[in-house]
Scaffold this motif. Structure first.
Motif, PDB file in Angstrom:
ATOM      1  N   GLY A  87       0.813  -1.208   0.000  1.00  0.00           N
ATOM      2  CA  GLY A  87       0.000   0.000   0.000  1.00  0.00           C
ATOM      3  C   GLY A  87       0.850   1.263   0.000  1.00  0.00           C
ATOM      4  O   GLY A  87       2.068   1.218   0.128  1.00  0.00           O
ATOM      5  N   LYS A  88       0.173   2.383  -0.139  1.00  0.00           N
ATOM      6  CA  LYS A  88       0.858   3.677  -0.103  1.00  0.00           C
ATOM      7  C   LYS A  88      -0.175   4.763   0.138  1.00  0.00           C
ATOM      8  O   LYS A  88      -1.297   4.698  -0.369  1.00  0.00           O
ATOM      9  N   GLU A  89       0.187   5.702   0.975  1.00  0.00           N
ATOM     10  CA  GLU A  89      -0.683   6.831   1.312  1.00  0.00           C
ATOM     11  C   GLU A  89      -2.110   6.384   1.644  1.00  0.00           C
ATOM     12  O   GLU A  89      -2.320   5.716   2.608  1.00  0.00           O
ATOM     13  N   ASN A  90      -3.071   6.736   0.771  1.00  0.00           N
ATOM     14  CA  ASN A  90      -4.471   6.403   1.051  1.00  0.00           C
ATOM     15  C   ASN A  90      -4.907   5.063   0.449  1.00  0.00           C
ATOM     16  O   ASN A  90      -6.079   4.743   0.417  1.00  0.00           O
ATOM     17  N   VAL A  91      -3.945   4.278   0.008  1.00  0.00           N
ATOM     18  CA  VAL A  91      -4.208   2.941  -0.534  1.00  0.00           C
ATOM     19  C   VAL A  91      -3.752   1.927   0.515  1.00  0.00           C
ATOM     20  O   VAL A  91      -2.604   1.966   0.947  1.00  0.00           O
ATOM     21  N   PRO A  92      -4.636   1.031   0.938  1.00  0.00           N
ATOM     22  CA  PRO A  92      -4.297   0.155   2.061  1.00  0.00           C
ATOM     23  C   PRO A  92      -3.242  -0.899   1.768  1.00  0.00           C
ATOM     24  O   PRO A  92      -3.095  -1.355   0.643  1.00  0.00           O
ATOM     25  N   ARG A  93      -2.566  -1.276   2.837  1.00  0.00           N
ATOM     26  CA  ARG A  93      -1.709  -2.449   2.832  1.00  0.00           C
ATOM     27  C   ARG A  93      -2.660  -3.648   2.820  1.00  0.00           C
ATOM     28  O   ARG A  93      -3.547  -3.752   3.661  1.00  0.00           O
ATOM     29  N   ILE A  94      -2.508  -4.529   1.842  1.00  0.00           N
ATOM     30  CA  ILE A  94      -3.355  -5.721   1.783  1.00  0.00           C
ATOM     31  C   ILE A  94      -2.546  -6.999   1.948  1.00  0.00           C
ATOM     32  O   ILE A  94      -3.108  -8.043   2.248  1.00  0.00           O
ATOM     33  N   ALA A  95      -1.231  -6.919   1.767  1.00  0.00           N
ATOM     34  CA  ALA A  95      -0.377  -8.095   1.913  1.00  0.00           C
ATOM     35  C   ALA A  95      -0.530  -8.680   3.308  1.00  0.00           C
ATOM     36  O   ALA A  95      -0.494  -7.954   4.300  1.00  0.00           O
ATOM     37  N   ASN A  96      -0.739  -9.993   3.366  1.00  0.00           N
ATOM     38  CA  ASN A  96      -0.806 -10.749   4.615  1.00  0.00           C
ATOM     39  C   ASN A  96      -1.998 -10.388   5.485  1.00  0.00           C
ATOM     40  O   ASN A  96      -2.001 -10.662   6.687  1.00  0.00           O
ATOM     41  N   GLN A  97      -2.993  -9.798   4.876  1.00  0.00           N
ATOM     42  CA  GLN A  97      -4.252  -9.528   5.571  1.00  0.00           C
ATOM     43  C   GLN A  97      -4.956 -10.868   5.775  1.00  0.00           C
ATOM     44  O   GLN A  97      -4.664 -11.842   5.074  1.00  0.00           O
ATOM     45  N   ARG A  98      -5.888 -10.937   6.695  1.00  0.00           N
ATOM     46  CA  ARG A  98      -6.640 -12.181   6.926  1.00  0.00           C
ATOM     47  C   ARG A  98      -7.366 -12.593   5.639  1.00  0.00           C
ATOM     48  O   ARG A  98      -8.039 -11.775   5.017  1.00  0.00           O
ATOM     49  N   GLU A  99      -7.232 -13.846   5.278  1.00  0.00           N
ATOM     50  CA  GLU A  99      -7.842 -14.358   4.049  1.00  0.00           C
ATOM     51  C   GLU A  99      -9.362 -14.233   4.082  1.00  0.00           C
ATOM     52  O   GLU A  99      -9.981 -13.844   3.086  1.00  0.00           O
ATOM     53  N   ASP A 100      -9.984 -14.545   5.215  1.00  0.00           N
ATOM     54  CA  ASP A 100     -11.442 -14.447   5.304  1.00  0.00           C
ATOM     55  C   ASP A 100     -11.898 -12.996   5.153  1.00  0.00           C
ATOM     56  O   ASP A 100     -12.894 -12.718   4.474  1.00  0.00           O
ATOM     57  N   TYR A 101     -11.164 -12.083   5.743  1.00  0.00           N
ATOM     58  CA  TYR A 101     -11.513 -10.668   5.634  1.00  0.00           C
ATOM     59  C   TYR A 101     -11.346 -10.183   4.186  1.00  0.00           C
ATOM     60  O   TYR A 101     -12.195  -9.454   3.664  1.00  0.00           O
ATOM     61  N   LEU A 102     -10.262 -10.590   3.542  1.00  0.00           N
ATOM     62  CA  LEU A 102     -10.051 -10.207   2.145  1.00  0.00           C
ATOM     63  C   LEU A 102     -11.180 -10.727   1.257  1.00  0.00           C
ATOM     64  O   LEU A 102     -11.716  -9.971   0.436  1.00  0.00           O
ATOM     65  N   ALA A 103     -11.536 -11.992   1.403  1.00  0.00           N
ATOM     66  CA  ALA A 103     -12.610 -12.567   0.579  1.00  0.00           C
ATOM     67  C   ALA A 103     -13.923 -11.824   0.812  1.00  0.00           C
ATOM     68  O   ALA A 103     -14.639 -11.500  -0.151  1.00  0.00           O
ATOM     69  N   LYS A 104     -14.223 -11.535   2.062  1.00  0.00           N
ATOM     70  CA  LYS A 104     -15.456 -10.803   2.398  1.00  0.00           C
ATOM     71  C   LYS A 104     -15.441  -9.404   1.785  1.00  0.00           C
ATOM     72  O   LYS A 104     -16.406  -8.979   1.155  1.00  0.00           O
ATOM     73  N   THR A 105     -14.332  -8.694   1.954  1.00  0.00           N
ATOM     74  CA  THR A 105     -14.231  -7.324   1.457  1.00  0.00           C
ATOM     75  C   THR A 105     -14.278  -7.276  -0.067  1.00  0.00           C
ATOM     76  O   THR A 105     -14.988  -6.437  -0.637  1.00  0.00           O
ATOM     77  N   LEU A 106     -13.544  -8.163  -0.728  1.00  0.00           N
ATOM     78  CA  LEU A 106     -13.556  -8.183  -2.193  1.00  0.00           C
ATOM     79  C   LEU A 106     -14.953  -8.517  -2.720  1.00  0.00           C
ATOM     80  O   LEU A 106     -15.400  -7.927  -3.711  1.00  0.00           O
ATOM     81  N   THR A 107     -15.639  -9.424  -2.066  1.00  0.00           N
ATOM     82  CA  THR A 107     -17.015  -9.763  -2.449  1.00  0.00           C
ATOM     83  C   THR A 107     -17.926  -8.549  -2.278  1.00  0.00           C
ATOM     84  O   THR A 107     -18.768  -8.270  -3.141  1.00  0.00           O
ATOM     85  N   GLU A 108     -17.758  -7.835  -1.188  1.00  0.00           N
ATOM     86  CA  GLU A 108     -18.578  -6.642  -0.943  1.00  0.00           C
ATOM     87  C   GLU A 108     -18.303  -5.550  -1.980  1.00  0.00           C
ATOM     88  O   GLU A 108     -19.229  -4.856  -2.406  1.00  0.00           O
ATOM     89  N   TYR A 109     -17.054  -5.393  -2.391  1.00  0.00           N
ATOM     90  CA  TYR A 109     -16.765  -4.428  -3.463  1.00  0.00           C
ATOM     91  C   TYR A 109     -17.418  -4.896  -4.767  1.00  0.00           C
ATOM     92  O   TYR A 109     -17.978  -4.097  -5.508  1.00  0.00           O
ATOM     93  N   LYS A 110     -17.327  -6.193  -5.025  1.00  0.00           N
ATOM     94  CA  LYS A 110     -17.904  -6.728  -6.265  1.00  0.00           C
ATOM     95  C   LYS A 110     -19.417  -6.557  -6.308  1.00  0.00           C
ATOM     96  O   LYS A 110     -19.963  -6.145  -7.329  1.00  0.00           O
ATOM     97  N   ASP A 111     -20.107  -6.875  -5.196  1.00  0.00           N
ATOM     98  CA  ASP A 111     -21.568  -6.760  -5.217  1.00  0.00           C
ATOM     99  C   ASP A 111     -22.053  -5.354  -4.829  1.00  0.00           C
ATOM    100  O   ASP A 111     -23.244  -5.123  -4.693  1.00  0.00           O
ATOM    101  N   ASN A 112     -21.108  -4.449  -4.682  1.00  0.00           N
ATOM    102  CA  ASN A 112     -21.391  -3.036  -4.407  1.00  0.00           C
ATOM    103  C   ASN A 112     -22.081  -2.808  -3.056  1.00  0.00           C
ATOM    104  O   ASN A 112     -22.768  -1.810  -2.868  1.00  0.00           O
ATOM    105  N   SER A 113     -21.876  -3.731  -2.108  1.00  0.00           N
ATOM    106  CA  SER A 113     -22.430  -3.509  -0.769  1.00  0.00           C
ATOM    107  C   SER A 113     -21.438  -2.778   0.134  1.00  0.00           C
ATOM    108  O   SER A 113     -21.798  -2.303   1.196  1.00  0.00           O
ATOM    109  N   ARG A 114     -20.186  -2.688  -0.303  1.00  0.00           N
ATOM    110  CA  ARG A 114     -19.192  -1.872   0.404  1.00  0.00           C
ATOM    111  C   ARG A 114     -18.757  -0.765  -0.538  1.00  0.00           C
ATOM    112  O   ARG A 114     -18.377  -1.011  -1.678  1.00  0.00           O
ATOM    113  N   HIS A 115     -18.813   0.426  -0.007  1.00  0.00           N
ATOM    114  CA  HIS A 115     -18.429   1.587  -0.808  1.00  0.00           C
ATOM    115  C   HIS A 115     -17.168   2.195  -0.227  1.00  0.00           C
ATOM    116  O   HIS A 115     -17.080   2.404   0.977  1.00  0.00           O
TER     117      HIS A 115
END
Length: 188
Positions: free
Chosen positions: A131-159
């Motif tokens: 990551g950098k500045e306002n872009v998050p560090r995603i390396a080594n993040q929890r796998e379950d959290y990443l899958a949930k967050t990416l799914t939410e971005y995909k289905d537009n439930s997370r903005h």
């Protein structure tokens, strides 16, 4: 008179809270997000090594209810702008999470890496996904959290604060999210 007493009580509480060292003030956060920056709680992100500007924006969004998750909204509600900066700076100095050592699937890693390159995740999040500045560090993040967050971005439930992640996730198939999350969580 009652209004004056209420305001005085609030000022006293705020002053007392601000007098506590940051290590004490951030303890409730680390109960869920991990004492040493690495979460052990399902679907809860690790905070260690997160970019201070990104964390500042997220805390502001929680405080202002621009991003809704009730426990975080309540925790951020009393924080001042100075508090947000203090917490963000502290989190940025915490150790970054270590990649999990077990259950690495080489085929999924290869598919996930191809997705990162194809969709240029490594452009905004850096080649090492730090990551950098306002872009998050995603390396080594929890796998379950990443899958949930990416799914939410995909289905537009997370903005996010912009639409870039929704655009990035649009062409990614739902079954590819697991491989993408696996790779990001285990990347070295």
């Amino acid at each position: 008179m009652r209004k004056t007493m209420t305001m005085l009580a609030f000022a006293l509480i705020a002053a007392t809270a601000n007098a506590e060292p940051i290590e004490q003030r951030i303890a409730p956060c680390l109960a869920c997000h991990g004492e040493n920056g690495q979460s052990q709680t399902e679907n809860t992100p690790s905070l260690g090594g997160q970019q201070a500007p990104y964390t500042l924006i997220q805390l502001f969004m929680f405080r202002e209810k621009l991003r809704t998750f009730e426990p975080m909204n309540e925790m951020a509600k009393p924080l001042t702008d100075d508090d947000l900066r203090l917490f963000s700076d502290f989190i940025a100095k915490m150790p970054k999470p270590a990649p999990p050592g077990e259950n690495v699937d080489p085929a999924r890693m290869q598919r996930g890496q191809a997705l990162v390159q194809q969709h240029r995740c490594d452009t905004c999040h850096n080649p090492d996904l730090s990551g950098k500045e306002n872009v998050p560090r995603i390396a080594n993040q929890r796998e379950d959290y990443l899958a949930k967050t990416l799914t939410e971005y995909k289905d537009n439930s997370r903005h996010g604060y912009d639409a870039s992640m929704a655009d990035v996730m649009a062409p990614i198939a739902a079954d590819q999210i697991a491989d993408l999350a696996h790779y990001i969580a285990h990347v070295r």
